[in-house]
Design an enzyme around this catalytic site. Sequence first.
Site, PDB file in Angstrom:
ATOM      1  N   GLY A 229     -17.632  -5.575 -26.029  1.00 61.25           N
ATOM      2  CA  GLY A 229     -18.806  -6.025 -25.307  1.00 61.25           C
ATOM      3  C   GLY A 229     -19.339  -4.928 -24.405  1.00 61.25           C
TER       4      GLY A 229
ATOM      5  N   HIS B  23     -19.072  -2.554 -19.507  1.00 58.32           N
ATOM      6  CA  HIS B  23     -17.881  -1.814 -19.065  1.00 58.32           C
ATOM      7  C   HIS B  23     -18.169  -0.326 -18.890  1.00 58.32           C
ATOM      8  CE1 HIS B  23     -15.941  -5.493 -20.164  1.00 58.32           C
ATOM      9  NE2 HIS B  23     -16.177  -5.334 -21.453  1.00 58.32           N
TER      10      HIS B  23
ATOM     11  N   HIS C 282     -13.949  -8.949 -17.969  1.00 60.42           N
ATOM     12  CA  HIS C 282     -15.117  -9.686 -18.460  1.00 60.42           C
ATOM     13  C   HIS C 282     -15.612 -10.692 -17.446  1.00 60.42           C
ATOM     14  CE1 HIS C 282     -13.056  -8.218 -22.032  1.00 60.42           C
ATOM     15  NE2 HIS C 282     -14.261  -8.065 -22.520  1.00 60.42           N
TER      16      HIS C 282
END
Lengths: 331, 331, 212, 212
Positions: free
Chosen positions: B54, B57, B219
């Site tokens: 995802g 980051h 997350h």
Amino acid sequence: MKKLVNDPSDYVDEMLDGMTAAYPDRLRRLDGTKVLVRADGPVDGKVAIVSGGGSGHEPTHAGYIGDGMLDGAASGEVFTSPTANELNEMIQACDAGEGVLCVVKNYEGDVMNFDTAAEMAEMEDIDVAQVVVNDDVAVEDSLYTSGRRGVCGTILVHKAVGAKAAAGGSLDEVQAVGEKVIDNVRTMGMALTSCITPEKGEETFDLGDDEIELGIGIHGEPGTERTDMMTADEVAEHLTENVLSDLEVEAGEEVVTIVNGMGGTPLSELFIVNRKVQELLDDRGIETWDAWVGDYMTSLDMMGCSVTVCRVDDELKDLLDADVDTPALKD
Amino acid sequence: MKKLVNDPSDYVDEMLDGMTAAYPDRLRRLDGTKVLVRADGPVDGKVAIVSGGGSGHEPTHAGYIGDGMLDGAASGEVFTSPTANELNEMIQACDAGEGVLCVVKNYEGDVMNFDTAAEMAEMEDIDVAQVVVNDDVAVEDSLYTSGRRGVCGTILVHKAVGAKAAAGGSLDEVQAVGEKVIDNVRTMGMALTSCITPEKGEETFDLGDDEIELGIGIHGEPGTERTDMMTADEVAEHLTENVLSDLEVEAGEEVVTIVNGMGGTPLSELFIVNRKVQELLDDRGIETWDAWVGDYMTSLDMMGCSVTVCRVDDELKDLLDADVDTPALKD
Amino acid sequence: MADESVQREALIAAIENVAARIEAEKSTLTDLDSAIGDADHGNNMHRGFEAVVEKVDEFEEMSPADIVKTVGTTIIGNVGGASGPLYGGSLMSASQELEDGITAETSIAFAEAYLEKVKDRGDAHLGAKTMVDALTPAVHTYKKSIEHDDLPPLTAFAKAVDAAERGVEFTVPIRAAKGRASFLGWRSVGHQDPGATSTLFIMQEILKTAEE
Amino acid sequence: MADESVQREALIAAIENVAARIEAEKSTLTDLDSAIGDADHGNNMHRGFEAVVEKVDEFEEMSPADIVKTVGTTIIGNVGGASGPLYGGSLMSASQELEDGITAETSIAFAEAYLEKVKDRGDAHLGAKTMVDALTPAVHTYKKSIEHDDLPPLTAFAKAVDAAERGVEFTVPIRAAKGRASFLGWRSVGHQDPGATSTLFIMQEILKTAEE
Ligand SMILES: Nc1ncnc2c1ncn2[C@@H]1O[C@H](COP(=O)(O)OP(=O)(O)O)[C@@H](O)[C@H]1O
Ligand SMILES: Nc1ncnc2c1ncn2[C@@H]1O[C@H](COP(=O)(O)OP(=O)(O)O)[C@@H](O)[C@H]1O
Ligand SMILES: [Mg+2]
Ligand SMILES: [Mg+2]
Ligand SMILES: [Mg+2]
Ligand SMILES: [Mg+2]
């Protein structure tokens, strides 16, 4: 206050210990001071480059100590200029006999303390020269100010003068390079949120959920203007247009750009801003020779960014491209 | 929501455009995808290293594309694994005929999509191998979990396998290096604040002014435990002790440490934490061969940090020390 | 005026009162600096006077001039920022005027030298919204009250404190032209200058000590 | 059961209703995922069904099996995360069971194949606090209602939706053993699983369409 901190009054001291613990081969702390110098310094035959100012701008200044950049950096308390005594100790410790260039940001505290330190060091027969960075276009240079502030453009000054010194430039030559960058670099910044200093433990200014500050400095001071929330593209446009029109860059000229984060901004957002900055330069036919994106000069946990544009010629390109090896900047 | 953002649904897309605009000589975007690859890739004669996951980051993952590290990185939506289709396109684009190693973080979404992509790529006769990073000691590996999460230790895996591939290692050898790092690296993280995803526009968890979360992932998920506010030293101690006792490091062993910021933490605070981490290691007679401090794997604007410890031998030291040239990591 | 040891004791008492007041007003000063500066003036002044108080033992052996000079160098060495060189440097340099002890005459000379040095270092004219705006009316009033109105120094000094107070209030409605507040442009209007305020606090404590 | 074009229209209507419902429940699903996951389930599902709806024109030319397969591949290609391969992969693979059209028999086979594929991909047993907890009772109830109780498919499906609802409620008091919620350990107890919830929403919309 949400901070990774012990006693707030140990903030700077413990941060510096954490830095030397991270880079024991690179950095050395002068006993009893908040000054860090190159572990392998003073470097024989080289003009020394020193900088300094309040803390809270990390990786500025000590993160830029190393080959091709700074020989020493003095950290004051958070957002407070170091004392003249500490600046003097730094100058003395870094001088290798070729003289010392002080890179000063244009704040009265910094200027006055560096001036005093230079006087002290000159009494010890050290050659001291100074350049004062004042790249912030948010502040008009008028009767009503002490000139413009020095902000993120300082990093490019450090890089260029550091390279010139590493290449064997004399104190005069190194100073001239610093002046040249200063003549060609402009910055403007904005904040989405105030920062929180460890001692005060609260926001330094209150900002509504739908408000932002334009024309901030790097010390948590409010900006020159408060406006409604803007999109990333609008922010990029506002900052870039102001910077470009002050610098009077023309189509065909080459520039270095910095999209600098204020400490609390995710890198992803800086790239979103950079996308628009580059689009705007493209539209005007200005050539980005190099684009920097990241946290170079911060204000603790502030969310926001600044846009810096520096006009470059072959000399500056060589210097900005030259080898550099510091904790925060490598080539 | 205070973000430098335009339409939140363009967040990842615009961020990637901003990255390629910043590093046009280094990064190339595969048309119609959210995959970035080396501009000069695929690199003849070299096993390709790819990663992905995802977004949110940053600089992970695409910031680590370059010589000595990654050949490609796929970005999903914020905190959402990329699709198998995009992962497959990345694998195909990066393969130079020597095979492709996928570095996967242990989340079911990532694992399932990488598995599917590997199946797709193998149908095109590409050799694909995988390592699954699971360094997060906050999550006990039990009947009640899908194993441990992969977090900041992934960066060391990228670095080591990237170096091994650059040195001409075969797919098997490169994979073995990855496994070795995974066996020797542990991490634990904490949050002072929740992050805010651009789509949701609000905190993902509510945290009181005097509360922190221990054992978070990357997350924005809450941690394994919520406790009262702690000092920086207490945080450093809690994280380090948990990591060390899981890894069972002994006096005299050498390690690499990472004090990683979650995106909204000032660098100064990370150094304050690092100071204590190094003190604790010193007390136990463990030798820090290298200490990293900075934002390596973040969660948008979250404030907090993680501590990673990786046991190193001569082989890993050579690989972690090897040349690397990426936007986010240079030697 | 009184002999040296009496003067010394009074000076030390004044310094201790000033330090206590600065400590008590630390957050007031920092809050003023939050509005138009960088939120550190209270901490800066506090750090300086804390260091000064730690030296009080040494003062017992010193002349008044040396005490004032040491206060100055201690502030220079511990404060930093703009206020460090302004307060510290001016005390250090003006302390020369006290070498023959504290009299009505030398106190006027000291006050004038102090003001000159602040203006010189800071390059600030009157009305730039700085400590100069508190100092100038105070010094002018003190000098005039003694030299022209023949008032005793204590009465003159009380008038000077009043004058400083009006100077502080004067900083509120004007636009800053020096210091960090100047970067705010018109937004600085409506806020009180922190440095002028700390100058007033210091003078109030000196007066209080002298009256006791 | 009705002929292919009627089935196709019903399928398309169901897909559109599902897409609308997912859009309406986007923030409900994301909020559930905030509590024990990473706050994206609503966005993930929405992104997937938005892409599906864009393909509706193409569906006019397809068999029901191909439509379902295309829905699956579209979800795989647009969602990512855990729900992408779970929803998309299972639809894609179970669509094979519909190759001879939708009948009571093939719908049971489809349901069983779908459940099997989810369990296989996700390696989740019943009670792990995932979509499997909504699916399993629904599939078991549907099959039993038709094969043992001889109920018409529509009545059986209504019972299956009830069963799914109980499955969703069952996810609240148990500890997660799969998915991101598992990383929270005991803190996952007391929260409803997002994936089970979206599964229920989808089934409710299919039922509503069928009843119309
Ligand atoms: N150029 C100047 N001349 C006179 N006084 C100044 C000048 N610049 C700043 N000051 C005074 O210093 C005060 C701020 O001090 P302080 O906050 O401690 O330092 P800094 O501005 O470096 O943070 C201002 O309120 C003002 O009164
Ligand atoms: N291993 C698994 N098996 C079955 N279902 C799972 C598994 N992992 C996750 N899920 C389901 O997926 C849902 C989460 O989907 P989503 O939030 O879109 O993906 P991600 O977890 O990657 O962010 C969970 O609520 C759960 O129902
Ligand atoms: Mg200051
Ligand atoms: Mg996700
Ligand atoms: Mg200040
Ligand atoms: Mg999720």
